[in-house]
Design an enzyme around this catalytic site. Structure first.
Site, PDB file in Angstrom:
ATOM      1  N   HIS A   1       0.845  -1.195   0.000  1.00 35.21           N
ATOM      2  CA  HIS A   1       0.000   0.000   0.000  1.00 35.21           C
ATOM      3  C   HIS A   1       0.882   1.249   0.000  1.00 35.21           C
ATOM      4  CE1 HIS A   1       1.096  -0.533   4.239  1.00 35.21           C
ATOM      5  NE2 HIS A   1       1.025   0.800   4.308  1.00 35.21           N
TER       6      HIS A   1
ATOM      7  N   HIS B   1       6.234   6.939  -2.139  1.00 36.29           N
ATOM      8  CA  HIS B   1       7.176   5.884  -2.470  1.00 36.29           C
ATOM      9  C   HIS B   1       6.591   4.570  -1.949  1.00 36.29           C
ATOM     10  CE1 HIS B   1       8.123   7.028   1.650  1.00 36.29           C
ATOM     11  NE2 HIS B   1       8.515   5.765   1.818  1.00 36.29           N
TER      12      HIS B   1
END
Length: 183
Positions: free
Chosen positions: A40, A127
């Site tokens: 996620h 990221h």
């Protein structure tokens, strides 16, 4: 409950990241690698929250869905956090409609601020965390950064905001807000 808001990137990208992690694990066997089932992008970490507050969190997040359209992100390349010679974290770069992602993150942070939840980051830098080194980093992760250079891991469609509960290594969705604005 230990809570955070996030987005997921879909099964196709999860499968591609799984393949890449298998390749990279051989380069840094001592690193702690993420579980792909929990893949996620965190938008806002809430921390420990009383279960009784789920209703107010749901009410604060629900209006975000109609304000945001689904969007596509891609993942490729990467880098590290920490010392260049002994990185602490290995990550893959998030590309694509990053402006839509940042708008969703900012809107999520603004919606939760009146409830006492403040963003840890003034400038959200998306990221995808892949691995963590030991306490003082892991020199083997340097080879992983090099191995990620120029690699494209694919793309995924983001169609919902999710409030997850972290239960150790498992992430349990507690609230899902579909992104429903027409593009």
């Amino acid at each position: 409950m230990r809570l955070f808001t996030a987005i997921t990137l879909g099964k196709t990208l999860e499968a591609r990241v799984t393949e890449e992690l298998e390749r990279l694990r051989a380069l840094a066997p001592r690193a702690r690698w993420v579980r792909v089932e929990g893949l996620h992008l965190t938008l806002l970490f809430l921390g420990e929250v009383d279960r009784a507050r789920l209703g107010e969190l749901r009410a604060a997040l629900a209006p975000l869905g109609p304000r945001h359209a689904p969007f596509t992100l891609s993942v490729g390349g990467g880098g590290s956090f920490g010392s260049p010679s002994r990185p602490r974290v290995l990550w893959a770069d998030v590309r694509g409609d990053v402006a839509a992602l940042k708008a969703l993150q900012a809107d999520t942070a603004a919606a939760l601020l009146p409830l006492g939840f403040k963003s840890d980051h003034d400038d959200y830098a998306p990221h995808l965390t892949l691995a963590r080194g030991k306490e003082h980093g892991d020199a083997d992760l340097v080879r992983c950064v090099e191995a990620l250079s120029g690699r494209e891991l694919g793309e995924g469609r983001v169609d919902r905001l999710i409030l997850f509960e972290s239960q150790g290594a498992n992430y349990v969705p507690r609230v899902e807000v579909p992104l429903t604005r027409a593009p």
